[in-house]
Design a protein around this motif. Structure first.
Motif, short mmCIF file in Angstrom:
data_model
loop_
_atom_site.label_atom_id
_atom_site.label_comp_id
_atom_site.label_asym_id
_atom_site.label_seq_id
_atom_site.Cartn_x
_atom_site.Cartn_y
_atom_site.Cartn_z
N UNK A 23 53.33 35.55 39.64
CA UNK A 23 52.09 35.33 40.40
C UNK A 23 51.75 36.55 41.26
N UNK A 24 52.78 37.24 41.70
CA UNK A 24 52.59 38.44 42.52
C UNK A 24 51.77 39.51 41.78
N UNK A 53 53.13 34.70 51.54
CA UNK A 53 52.35 33.87 52.45
C UNK A 53 51.57 32.85 51.61
N UNK A 54 51.97 31.59 51.68
CA UNK A 54 51.30 30.53 50.94
C UNK A 54 51.87 30.33 49.55
N UNK A 55 51.93 31.42 48.78
CA UNK A 55 52.42 31.35 47.41
C UNK A 55 53.79 30.67 47.34
N UNK A 65 50.69 24.44 49.31
CA UNK A 65 50.32 25.49 50.26
C UNK A 65 49.15 26.24 49.60
N UNK A 66 49.04 27.54 49.82
CA UNK A 66 47.86 28.26 49.28
C UNK A 66 48.29 29.52 48.55
N UNK A 67 47.43 29.99 47.63
CA UNK A 67 47.76 31.22 46.92
C UNK A 67 46.74 32.33 47.18
N UNK A 68 45.76 32.08 48.04
CA UNK A 68 44.82 33.16 48.40
C UNK A 68 45.46 34.00 49.50
N UNK A 85 51.69 18.55 43.10
CA UNK A 85 51.68 19.92 43.63
C UNK A 85 50.24 20.35 43.88
N UNK A 86 50.00 21.01 45.02
CA UNK A 86 48.63 21.47 45.30
C UNK A 86 48.63 22.93 45.75
N UNK A 87 47.64 23.67 45.26
CA UNK A 87 47.36 25.00 45.82
C UNK A 87 45.97 24.92 46.44
N UNK A 88 45.94 24.87 47.77
CA UNK A 88 44.67 24.71 48.48
C UNK A 88 43.91 26.03 48.48
N UNK A 89 42.61 25.95 48.29
CA UNK A 89 41.82 27.19 48.27
C UNK A 89 41.48 27.65 49.68
N UNK A 90 41.45 28.94 49.84
CA UNK A 90 40.92 29.62 51.03
C UNK A 90 41.55 29.19 52.35
#
Ligand code: GLV
Ligand code: MN
Ligand code: MN
Length: 414
Positions: A20-21, A92-94, A80-83, A120-125
């Protein structure tokens, strides 16, 4: 007592984190602003990983990525988040999203947890590109109305609705929380500060998350020639900005506690030339504190200062209390106790309770369902920077502790 802890696969977790990085990689860091092409691409990649894990995966109409369990009974939501920030780190988030994915996989592979439902959730922004706070998690939790989305835009002036359309997400419904589905929400995250490393601890169990306010100031003076305008006749927006910034630093110092932080993160002089007395200027101020009442008090002190310095005959000052505020939040005692027990099981005496000075999606979720967070150390306490990093052994350990806690929560609550 902690029993039958499912073993997570550390190598698989690290491989996914490194994969993902690559989306938006800049040296050791990452630039993956919400709804940019690379962010959208990474969301589709995540959907595939969730499908591989046997989850029912999709991207909703606001860009949140969900991997829903097909198992029955109360589910545990992990995310968490991936942005990222304009200059972000790779964890951070990822980290928290990948912890969710790995926990879902590890549970599916373990006889004692196979029937447990993990979503599992990846929240936007979460990083606030569209100035609506933690957009994805707040929308999901019903803290943002559809109307609020209409006027939102990013710094480049692109509207949120256009960005969602360009991403191809606008055709799908925007998901809202069904709180009946969930036993709770847990989020793993890097600490982003120095305390765990300083104290040689490998796990932080979060007690509360600091409140935050953002203020945007605009200064309106008079643009003029930097050579010919006499000093005593100038309406110099920059001088006023510096005066206010100095007063803020001075006045706040008298009312804060050691953990209060405030940041002037953006300044713009308009038009910005060595040969021009700036006729206008802009400045942002962010205040954060663990006590919600102190955040309120400090914010009103600053607003009053700006009113005192506003000069109808000279430079005018306007203050905009931005919408992307975060309310100080306490984590759920019950869920927290499961994480504490799991930490003590895996690393006896090597964990601590701690408040979070950074904002997190868990703040939104905590308004609706029991929510808790786990931290792992950040090398040098650096985050929101390309240098952000954590030792691999700490990354793997954090996931194992969260997995053990997740199993114990679901054993109790499903
Ligand atoms: C979240 O990224 C924050 O700035 O607290
Ligand atoms: Mn961040
Ligand atoms: Mn974060």
């Amino acid at each position: 007592m902690v029993d039958q802890a499912p073993r997570i696969n550390g190598e698989r977790l690290l491989r996914d984190l490194h994969d993902l990085r690559k989306f938006g990689a800049r040296g050791t860091g990452v630039v993956r602003r919400s709804l940019t092409a690379v962010d959208v691409e990474s969301r589709h990649w995540l959907v595939e990983r969730m499908k591989d894990a046997g989850l029912d995966a999709s991207i909703d109409g606001i860009g949140n990525v969900f991997g829903l369990s097909k198992k029955s009974g109360k589910a545990l939501l992990v995310g968490s988040h991936t942005d990222t920030q304009p200059e972000g780190g790779w964890l951070d988030g990822t980290l928290g999203v990948m912890y969710g994915l790995e926990i879902a996989r590890a549970f599916a592979e373990n006889d004692s947890t196979q029937e447990f439902a993990v979503d599992v959730a990846s929240w936007i922004d979460e990083e606030g590109t569209f100035s609506l706070g933690s957009l994805g998690s707040e929308y999901f939790c019903g803290l943002l109305a559809d109307d609020a989305l209409e006027s939102a835009e990013n710094e480049a002036g692109q509207s949120l609705l256009d960005a969602l359309k360009e991403a191809g997400f606008d055709k799908t419904p925007r998901a809202r929380l069904d709180s009946q589905r969930y036993a709770g929400y847990i989020e793993g995250h890097i600490e982003q500060g120095p305390y765990l490393e300083d104290e040689g601890k490998s796990i932080g169990v979060v007690t509360s998350i600091a409140g935050m306010r953002n203020l945007a100031f605009t200064f309106e003076g008079e643009q003029n020639h930097a050579g010919t305008a006499p000093m005593d006749r100038r309406k110099d927006a920059c001088r006023k900005l510096i005066e206010l910034a100095g007063r803020i630093n001075h006045v706040l110092s008298d009312h804060v506690v050691p953990t209060t932080v405030w940041t002037i993160g953006q300044i713009e002089l308009i038009p910005g030339s060595p040969n021009i007395v700036p006729g206008a200027a802009k400045m942002t101020l962010q205040i954060r504190d663990g006590e919600e009442s102190r955040v309120e008090k400090l914010t009103s002190l600053v607003v009053n200062l700006a009113a005192d310095l506003d000069d109808p005959e000279g430079v005018r000052i306007a203050v905009d209390p931005k919408a992307d505020r975060m309310i100080g939040t306490v984590m759920d005692d019950g869920l927290r106790a499961h994480i504490e027990r799991a930490a003590e099981h895996h690393v006896p005496g090597c964990w601590r309770l701690m408040p979070s000075a950074a904002g997190h999606d868990a703040q939104a979720l905590a308004t609706q369902i029991p929510s808790a967070m786990l931290f792992i150390p950040s090398i040098g306490g650096i985050s929101h920077a390309f240098e952000e990093d954590t030792k691999e052994k700490d990354i793997v350990l954090g996931c194992q502790v969260l997995a053990t806690a997740a199993a114990s929560i679901l054993r109790e609550r499903r």
